[in-house]
Design a protein around this motif. Structure first.
Motif, PDB file in Angstrom:
ATOM      1  N   GLY A 399      25.884  56.207 -38.377  1.00 47.81           N
ATOM      2  CA  GLY A 399      25.100  57.287 -37.813  1.00 47.81           C
ATOM      3  C   GLY A 399      24.605  56.947 -36.425  1.00 47.81           C
ATOM      4  O   GLY A 399      24.834  55.865 -35.920  1.00 47.81           O
ATOM      5  N   SER A 400      23.937  57.861 -35.779  1.00 56.29           N
ATOM      6  CA  SER A 400      23.388  57.613 -34.448  1.00 56.29           C
ATOM      7  C   SER A 400      21.934  58.054 -34.455  1.00 56.29           C
ATOM      8  O   SER A 400      21.538  58.934 -35.216  1.00 56.29           O
ATOM      9  N   TYR A 401      21.149  57.412 -33.608  1.00 59.38           N
ATOM     10  CA  TYR A 401      19.737  57.752 -33.549  1.00 59.38           C
ATOM     11  C   TYR A 401      19.504  58.726 -32.404  1.00 59.38           C
ATOM     12  O   TYR A 401      20.284  58.831 -31.469  1.00 59.38           O
ATOM     13  N   ASP A 402      18.403  59.465 -32.496  1.00 62.20           N
ATOM     14  CA  ASP A 402      18.016  60.425 -31.469  1.00 62.20           C
ATOM     15  C   ASP A 402      16.746  59.905 -30.817  1.00 62.20           C
ATOM     16  O   ASP A 402      15.699  59.782 -31.473  1.00 62.20           O
ATOM     17  N   ALA A 403      16.821  59.559 -29.521  1.00 64.85           N
ATOM     18  CA  ALA A 403      15.676  58.956 -28.831  1.00 64.85           C
ATOM     19  C   ALA A 403      14.492  59.915 -28.787  1.00 64.85           C
ATOM     20  O   ALA A 403      13.335  59.499 -28.929  1.00 64.85           O
ATOM     21  N   SER A 404      14.751  61.212 -28.586  1.00 61.34           N
ATOM     22  CA  SER A 404      13.647  62.174 -28.510  1.00 61.34           C
ATOM     23  C   SER A 404      12.952  62.320 -29.862  1.00 61.34           C
ATOM     24  O   SER A 404      11.717  62.405 -29.934  1.00 61.34           O
ATOM     25  N   GLU A 405      13.727  62.337 -30.968  1.00 61.99           N
ATOM     26  CA  GLU A 405      13.115  62.421 -32.293  1.00 61.99           C
ATOM     27  C   GLU A 405      12.350  61.147 -32.620  1.00 61.99           C
ATOM     28  O   GLU A 405      11.293  61.183 -33.253  1.00 61.99           O
ATOM     29  N   LEU A 406      12.895  59.991 -32.197  1.00 65.01           N
ATOM     30  CA  LEU A 406      12.174  58.727 -32.396  1.00 65.01           C
ATOM     31  C   LEU A 406      10.846  58.749 -31.649  1.00 65.01           C
ATOM     32  O   LEU A 406       9.810  58.358 -32.194  1.00 65.01           O
ATOM     33  N   LEU A 407      10.854  59.216 -30.393  1.00 61.25           N
ATOM     34  CA  LEU A 407       9.629  59.283 -29.604  1.00 61.25           C
ATOM     35  C   LEU A 407       8.618  60.223 -30.253  1.00 61.25           C
ATOM     36  O   LEU A 407       7.437  59.905 -30.364  1.00 61.25           O
ATOM     37  N   ALA A 408       9.101  61.396 -30.723  1.00 63.16           N
ATOM     38  CA  ALA A 408       8.189  62.355 -31.346  1.00 63.16           C
ATOM     39  C   ALA A 408       7.581  61.780 -32.621  1.00 63.16           C
ATOM     40  O   ALA A 408       6.379  61.925 -32.884  1.00 63.16           O
ATOM     41  N   GLY A 409       8.402  61.095 -33.426  1.00 62.65           N
ATOM     42  CA  GLY A 409       7.889  60.517 -34.669  1.00 62.65           C
ATOM     43  C   GLY A 409       6.891  59.411 -34.422  1.00 62.65           C
ATOM     44  O   GLY A 409       5.838  59.345 -35.064  1.00 62.65           O
ATOM     45  N   ILE A 410       7.201  58.513 -33.482  1.00 65.15           N
ATOM     46  CA  ILE A 410       6.276  57.418 -33.173  1.00 65.15           C
ATOM     47  C   ILE A 410       4.987  57.967 -32.567  1.00 65.15           C
ATOM     48  O   ILE A 410       3.882  57.485 -32.844  1.00 65.15           O
ATOM     49  N   ALA A 411       5.101  58.996 -31.697  1.00 67.47           N
ATOM     50  CA  ALA A 411       3.909  59.595 -31.090  1.00 67.47           C
ATOM     51  C   ALA A 411       3.006  60.217 -32.161  1.00 67.47           C
ATOM     52  O   ALA A 411       1.777  60.083 -32.104  1.00 67.47           O
ATOM     53  N   TRP A 417      -2.833  57.073 -36.109  1.00 66.80           N
ATOM     54  CA  TRP A 417      -3.407  55.726 -36.038  1.00 66.80           C
ATOM     55  C   TRP A 417      -4.624  55.695 -35.116  1.00 66.80           C
ATOM     56  O   TRP A 417      -5.636  55.070 -35.441  1.00 66.80           O
ATOM     57  N   LEU A 418      -4.555  56.387 -33.973  1.00 62.51           N
ATOM     58  CA  LEU A 418      -5.690  56.435 -33.057  1.00 62.51           C
ATOM     59  C   LEU A 418      -6.873  57.174 -33.683  1.00 62.51           C
ATOM     60  O   LEU A 418      -8.029  56.780 -33.496  1.00 62.51           O
ATOM     61  N   ALA A 419      -6.586  58.232 -34.447  1.00 59.66           N
ATOM     62  CA  ALA A 419      -7.661  58.970 -35.099  1.00 59.66           C
ATOM     63  C   ALA A 419      -8.366  58.099 -36.132  1.00 59.66           C
ATOM     64  O   ALA A 419      -9.598  58.098 -36.230  1.00 59.66           O
ATOM     65  N   ARG A 420      -7.575  57.322 -36.910  1.00 62.69           N
ATOM     66  CA  ARG A 420      -8.187  56.433 -37.906  1.00 62.69           C
ATOM     67  C   ARG A 420      -9.009  55.345 -37.231  1.00 62.69           C
ATOM     68  O   ARG A 420     -10.102  54.993 -37.688  1.00 62.69           O
ATOM     69  N   ARG A 421      -8.507  54.811 -36.130  1.00 64.17           N
ATOM     70  CA  ARG A 421      -9.242  53.763 -35.435  1.00 64.17           C
ATOM     71  C   ARG A 421     -10.544  54.307 -34.842  1.00 64.17           C
ATOM     72  O   ARG A 421     -11.586  53.652 -34.884  1.00 64.17           O
ATOM     73  N   THR A 422     -10.520  55.534 -34.290  1.00 65.69           N
ATOM     74  CA  THR A 422     -11.737  56.150 -33.753  1.00 65.69           C
ATOM     75  C   THR A 422     -12.765  56.379 -34.849  1.00 65.69           C
ATOM     76  O   THR A 422     -13.962  56.178 -34.652  1.00 65.69           O
ATOM     77  N   GLU A 423     -12.284  56.793 -36.038  1.00 60.57           N
ATOM     78  CA  GLU A 423     -13.190  57.037 -37.157  1.00 60.57           C
ATOM     79  C   GLU A 423     -13.867  55.736 -37.612  1.00 60.57           C
ATOM     80  O   GLU A 423     -15.049  55.720 -37.936  1.00 60.57           O
TER      81      GLU A 423
END
Length: 435
Positions: A399-411, A417-423
């Motif tokens: 298969g092949s990966y999609d850089a834009s989908e990877l970026l969207a998922g990680i974002a 993660w940032l919301a949990r850390r702020t809480e």
């Protein structure tokens, strides 16, 4: 019947031995050819090979070597694909830089490199490790008084203005760049800046950078020093030349690279002429003492002198503050994620993977596979696994990966993660004063 059973048992033993025969391998090669001089870079190339493909990149440690400085330049890893005795192997190649400080025999220590690989495709990954073999190399002792060793050193300089057209109180910025082939930036000798009498010297923080010279096959370093000279009064000045001494192991001779001295001419500042002529004193007006008439001029000169000192000081402080803010930002998690986003726009696997690992280290979310699994980010995890298979699989990925989908998922995972850390960082509400 007995013969058939024995033959079947022999077949099972042979098959079992074949399944366990493929083990991870390590190769070490000293790329620097002798003779090697003390202070010279020694490139140690290490190849780590695993059957099938890696599920995590190998962790190359920094090891201690007596009387030597060991570094692992961040110039990127090289992927390998090989077939050894009919077995497909995936490999990762890194190059250590060892700088011996004295002569003698050096032996690499048994440093351990760990990783996870697919021993059996389709099954959970196996933990693997290899140990560096005791590779040896010999270093010739340097003669007394030998300077730093390099393949080549050049020194250049730039001035921000014409040194022959200055006035009293002006400044001149001198930028000296030292480029060294076969020497890391942190090993470049520090240039010595001096100023003649009547000139103030303000040094700035140096800028160091390293890069791999593919043509020469060695690490090169660059050091940029910037100093500001302030000329308090008129006159002719000579700013001394900047000299860097170095030893060339090819010719076995001491060499000197230099930036020439700078001749500066400073003209006197024109006197102050008042725009309005002071009123004339009549005979009836009382005559003031001479020293009282000089007080306004003295106060004006003192104010000008104070401003001449204050403005450069404020400017230097502002510049240092901005530089510190920039450095803090470049070391932050947000900057690292921005670098990952930029890499995703290109779509190239290796830069994307390297930037993602750098962000994970900065955010302390490594290993990413476990972090994404705990967060339930299955889409991002699937793209991440496709990227790893594309980079580290011994055979072409299906298969092949999609850089834009990877970026969207990680974002999306990062936002949670940032919301949990702020809480977690939010202070708890105070209890009532009168329960």
């Amino acid at each position: 019947m007995i013969l058939r059973s024995l033959a079947f048992l022999l077949f099972l033993l042979t098959a079992s031995a074949g399944l366990h025969a493929a083990e991870p391998l390590v190769r070490v090669e000293i790329l620097t050819q002798p003779p090697i001089a003390a202070g010279q870079q020694v490139q140690v190339q290490v190849d780590v090979l695993a059957p099938n493909f890696f599920l995590s990149p190998p962790k190359f440690p920094l090891f201690d070597l007596p009387n030597a400085i060991v570094t692992l330049p961040d110039t990127g890893a090289q992927n390998l694909v090989e077939t050894i005795e009919g077995q497909s192997y995936a490999g990762i190649r890194r190059t250590y830089i060892v700088t011996p400080q004295t002569g003698g025999d050096f032996t690499l220590p048994p440093a351990k490199i760990t990783f996870i690989y697919a021993a059996v495709p389709g099954q959970p990954g196996s933990e693997g490790s290899v140990t560096l073999p005791p590779q040896k190399f010999r270093v010739a002792g340097a003669p007394p008084g030998t300077p730093a060793t390099a393949q080549r050193i050049t020194v250049t300089q730039k001035l921000d203005r014409d040194p022959e057209n200055l006035k009293g109180g002006d400044t001149l910025v001198r930028t000296v760049t030292v480029e060294a082939l076969g020497m890391q930036a942190m090993m470049i000798p520090v240039p010595e800046f001096t100023a003649p009498e009547g000139v103030r010297l303000y040094p700035h923080d140096p800028v160091l950078s390293d890069k791999m010279d593919q043509g020469q096959g060695s690490i090169g370093g660059t050091r940029v020093d910037r100093v500001t000279y302030e000329f308090e009064k008129a006159g002719s000045y000579r700013l001394p030349a900047i000299e860097i001494s170095w030893y060339d192991p090819a010719t076995q001779k001491n060499e000197v690279a230099e930036a020439p001295e700078v001749t500066v001419s400073v003209a006197a500042t024109a006197g102050f002429t008042p725009a309005i002529k002071p009123p004339e004193i009549t005979e009836e007006a009382p005559k003031r003492p001479d020293y009282l008439r000089l007080l306004p001029w003295a106060a004006g000169l003192a104010a000008l002198a104070f401003l001449a000192w204050l403005v450069p000081a404020l400017w230097r402080g502002l510049r240092q503050w901005r530089q510190a803010c920039r450095q803090r930002y470049e070391q932050s998690e947000a900057y690292s994620f921005r670098q990952f986003s930029s890499a995703c726009r290109s779509g190239e696997g290796a830069p994307v993977y390297a930037a993602l690992q750098s962000w994970a280290d900065r955010a302390k979310t490594a290993p990413l596979r476990e972090w994404l699994s705990r967060g339930g980010d299955s889409a991002a995890l699937a793209q991440y696994e496709r990227l790893e298979a594309r980079l580290f699989a011994a055979t072409a990925a299906t298969g092949s990966y999609d850089a834009s989908e990877l970026l969207a998922g990680i974002a999306q995972a990062r936002n949670k993660w940032l919301a949990r850390r702020t809480e977690r960082l939010r202070p708890a509400a105070l209890p009532p004063l009168n329960p």
